[in-house]
Design a protein around this motif. Structure first.
Motif, PDB file in Angstrom:
ATOM      1  N   UNK A 121       0.828  -1.213   0.000  1.00 62.12           N
ATOM      2  CA  UNK A 121       0.000   0.000   0.000  1.00 62.12           C
ATOM      3  C   UNK A 121       0.856   1.255   0.000  1.00 62.12           C
ATOM      4  N   UNK A 122       1.883   1.264   0.832  1.00 61.32           N
ATOM      5  CA  UNK A 122       2.746   2.441   0.951  1.00 61.32           C
ATOM      6  C   UNK A 122       3.496   2.682  -0.353  1.00 61.32           C
ATOM      7  N   UNK A 123       3.972   1.612  -0.986  1.00 58.53           N
ATOM      8  CA  UNK A 123       4.682   1.751  -2.258  1.00 58.53           C
ATOM      9  C   UNK A 123       3.742   2.305  -3.327  1.00 58.53           C
ATOM     10  N   UNK A 125       1.152   4.138  -2.862  1.00 60.19           N
ATOM     11  CA  UNK A 125       0.874   5.538  -2.547  1.00 60.19           C
ATOM     12  C   UNK A 125       2.007   6.443  -3.035  1.00 60.19           C
ATOM     13  N   UNK A 126       3.251   6.012  -2.860  1.00 60.45           N
ATOM     14  CA  UNK A 126       4.398   6.796  -3.342  1.00 60.45           C
ATOM     15  C   UNK A 126       4.412   6.860  -4.873  1.00 60.45           C
ATOM     16  N   UNK A 127       4.146   5.735  -5.529  1.00 65.87           N
ATOM     17  CA  UNK A 127       4.149   5.717  -6.994  1.00 65.87           C
ATOM     18  C   UNK A 127       3.036   6.596  -7.556  1.00 65.87           C
ATOM     19  N   UNK A 128       1.873   6.602  -6.894  1.00 66.42           N
ATOM     20  CA  UNK A 128       0.768   7.452  -7.342  1.00 66.42           C
ATOM     21  C   UNK A 128       1.133   8.929  -7.197  1.00 66.42           C
ATOM     22  N   UNK A 129       1.829   9.253  -6.088  1.00 69.22           N
ATOM     23  CA  UNK A 129       2.277  10.637  -5.882  1.00 69.22           C
ATOM     24  C   UNK A 129       3.267  11.046  -6.969  1.00 69.22           C
ATOM     25  N   UNK A 130       4.212  10.163  -7.295  1.00 69.35           N
ATOM     26  CA  UNK A 130       5.202  10.445  -8.345  1.00 69.35           C
ATOM     27  C   UNK A 130       4.510  10.657  -9.688  1.00 69.35           C
ATOM     28  N   UNK A 173      11.741  -0.966  -7.600  1.00 69.56           N
ATOM     29  CA  UNK A 173      12.664  -2.006  -7.147  1.00 69.56           C
ATOM     30  C   UNK A 173      12.180  -2.629  -5.838  1.00 69.56           C
ATOM     31  N   UNK A 174      11.723  -1.763  -4.912  1.00 70.12           N
ATOM     32  CA  UNK A 174      11.185  -2.264  -3.638  1.00 70.12           C
ATOM     33  C   UNK A 174       9.948  -3.136  -3.875  1.00 70.12           C
ATOM     34  N   UNK A 175       9.101  -2.709  -4.814  1.00 66.52           N
ATOM     35  CA  UNK A 175       7.895  -3.479  -5.122  1.00 66.52           C
ATOM     36  C   UNK A 175       8.260  -4.851  -5.682  1.00 66.52           C
ATOM     37  N   UNK A 176       9.287  -4.897  -6.511  1.00 62.65           N
ATOM     38  CA  UNK A 176       9.732  -6.174  -7.068  1.00 62.65           C
ATOM     39  C   UNK A 176      10.268  -7.089  -5.961  1.00 62.65           C
ATOM     40  N   UNK A 177      11.071  -6.520  -5.047  1.00 62.44           N
ATOM     41  CA  UNK A 177      11.598  -7.311  -3.924  1.00 62.44           C
ATOM     42  C   UNK A 177      10.462  -7.858  -3.059  1.00 62.44           C
ATOM     43  N   UNK A 178       9.424  -7.043  -2.869  1.00 66.41           N
ATOM     44  CA  UNK A 178       8.300  -7.444  -2.034  1.00 66.41           C
ATOM     45  C   UNK A 178       7.528  -8.595  -2.665  1.00 66.41           C
ATOM     46  N   UNK A 183       6.965 -12.166   2.481  1.00 64.78           N
ATOM     47  CA  UNK A 183       6.820 -11.203   3.566  1.00 64.78           C
ATOM     48  C   UNK A 183       5.885 -10.066   3.155  1.00 64.78           C
ATOM     49  N   UNK A 184       5.062  -9.567   4.088  1.00 67.05           N
ATOM     50  CA  UNK A 184       4.154  -8.458   3.770  1.00 67.05           C
ATOM     51  C   UNK A 184       4.828  -7.091   3.849  1.00 67.05           C
ATOM     52  N   UNK A 185       6.069  -7.045   4.381  1.00 67.71           N
ATOM     53  CA  UNK A 185       6.774  -5.779   4.545  1.00 67.71           C
ATOM     54  C   UNK A 185       8.215  -5.929   4.083  1.00 67.71           C
ATOM     55  N   UNK A 186       8.831  -4.786   3.840  1.00 67.62           N
ATOM     56  CA  UNK A 186      10.265  -4.780   3.539  1.00 67.62           C
ATOM     57  C   UNK A 186      10.883  -3.570   4.239  1.00 67.62           C
ATOM     58  N   UNK A 187      11.994  -3.792   4.948  1.00 67.85           N
ATOM     59  CA  UNK A 187      12.700  -2.718   5.655  1.00 67.85           C
ATOM     60  C   UNK A 187      14.061  -2.526   5.009  1.00 67.85           C
TER      61      UNK A 187
END
Length: 437
Positions: A121-123, A125-130, A173-178, A183-187
């Motif tokens: 969801x957070x990813x 939201x960031x992509x939509x903002x971009x 890239x983060x979305x691909x890793x996820x 895992x439901x999260x990535x840190x």
């Protein structure tokens, strides 16, 4: 203590240069730091220089912060073995009973901010903002072209779009890793840390520290760190408590957050009697099943493998096992029980909210373990009431008295082994060494 047997790294002295520090010296400093609330390696270096107690304890040796930090980083297994040795020492002094243990967990903040922890969801939201900002900047460029404004402003917008392009690559890239993990999260700072619910609606990127406390003198006998909630944590910490105390059988007192059929069954199989608080059955559909017809009012016959409802009708199963999925691909099997008598039952409006008027009971593969625990809980309520006084005070001491509310190290250290104890003397399967709290 025999440090070699505990698996402490003993450095080989070279022919040239000064000899390395004896691990005994660094272990003394490590313990001294914890006893006095000093965990920073730089602060311990200063204390070794100016503190008279440490002059005596270390024989006036003064290791620098890097040596102190490396000792802690390079010896997680040895430090864990030292803790186990101390528990064995307490057992020899008859300070540990090993028959009743209370288990609970608390959250310690990781070295990873919420800003650097992402879920889908957070990813998005960031992509939509971009995407929105990119459209806005493109519109401004078109307006500048029409108005023939200064090239400086065009250059400024171009730089902003380049930054957005870089950010888009990061989040994609983060979305691909996820998607490549379960895992439901990535840190991004501490890859193993997770955003966990602390209390109410408060969420922190944390680790969940489990502790098993013996009832005799309220001494900690085992610890285990995870990055999820308590629901799937019981087996590991209970097994560690059993191994640490050397007991053949044990009773564990645990709150309802740990209630999980599979975990209860695993404990009971190895001789651990569970007294885990039973969650209250709640009907979320007011127009459906009424309290007198909840599943606990149905009697199960293990010989016939049938349920008898409050109206005296039998619910039978075809024997087919169905699969129910949970988070992270964790699930369980269950059988369904039905009766044709539901169609003409005079109280079916109180028993079920299904449109066809039929009632269906699901029985999990872990139902026997759940029922055994429920029986233990009903019979042992007086013992269960001692749970809080046995183990919850230790977290207050650690966090409020000592001020330890965060982790110092990053990530899990994993090693595979099995079929028997490994070189470090631990018990079989997969061992994970965790961040130090």
């Amino acid at each position: 203590m025999e440090l070699v047997e505990l698996k402490f790294q003993i450095a080989e002295s070279k022919a040239e240069g000064r000899p390395s520090f004896n691990p005994k010296i660094l272990l003394k400093l490590y313990f001294y730091g914890y006893l006095n609330g000093i965990r920073s390696s730089r602060r311990l270096e200063k204390e070794a220089i100016r503190n008279v107690e440490l002059h005596w304890l270390l024989g006036r040796l003064q290791p620098n912060y890097h040596t102190i930090a490396d000792f802690r980083k390079d010896n997680p297994v040895a430090l864990k073995n030292t803790f186990r040795l101390f528990v064995a020492f307490l057992k020899d002094l008859d300070l540990i009973g090993g028959s009743v243990v209370a288990i609970d967990g608390t959250k310690f903040r990781a070295s990873n901010s919420k800003k650097h922890t992402y879920n889908q969801k957070k990813i998005e939201r960031h992509l939509a903002y971009i995407e929105e900002k990119t459209r806005q900047y493109l519109k401004e460029l078109d307006q500048n072209d029409a108005a023939e404004q200064s090239p400086e402003k065009v250059s400024d917008i171009g730089e902003k779009m380049e930054r957005l392009k870089t950010a888009r690559i990061k989040y994609e890239t983060l979305e691909k890793q996820l998607t490549e993990t379960i895992e439901p999260q990535i840190s991004t700072t501490d890859a193993d840390a997770r955003a966990l619910l602390i209390h109410g609606q408060v969420v922190e990127v944390s680790y969940n520290q489990q502790a098993a406390v013996d009832a005799k003198h309220k001494l900690v006998v085992a610890t285990h760190t995870i990055n999820r909630n308590d629901r799937n944590a019981l087996t590991d910490i209970a097994q560690q408590a059993l191994d640490a105390t050397g007991s053949d059988a044990m009773t564990i007192l645990v709150d309802k957050g740990y209630h999980n059929g599979k975990q209860l069954q695993n404990c009971q199989k190895v001789g651990i009697e569970t007294i885990v608080s039973v969650p209250e059955l709640v009907n979320t559909n007011r127009t459906g099943t009424q309290p007198d017809y909840l599943v606990d009012k149905f009697h199960y016959d293990p010989v016939q493998d049938t349920y008898t409802c409050p109206q005296g009708e039998l619910l039978k199963t075809k024997g087919t096992w169905h699969q129910k999925k949970r988070e992270l691909n964790v699930g369980y099997q269950f059988k369904k029980y039905r009766s044709p008598a539901c169609r003409s039952c005079p109280v079916r409006d109180q028993c079920t909210g299904r449109q066809d008027g039929s009632r269906e009971i699901e029985r999990s593969e872990y139902a026997e373990a759940v029922e055994a625990n429920a029986q233990n809980y009903r019979a042992g309520k007086a013992l269960y009431r001692k749970r809080q006084e046995i183990n919850e005070h230790i977290f207050g001491t650690i966090k409020r008295q000592w001020g330890y509310n965060h982790t110092n190290l990053l990530g899990f250290r994993e090693s595979q082994w099995r079929n028997g104890p490994g070189d470090d003397g631990l018990q079989p399967e997969k061992v994970i060494e965790y961040p130090e709290i």
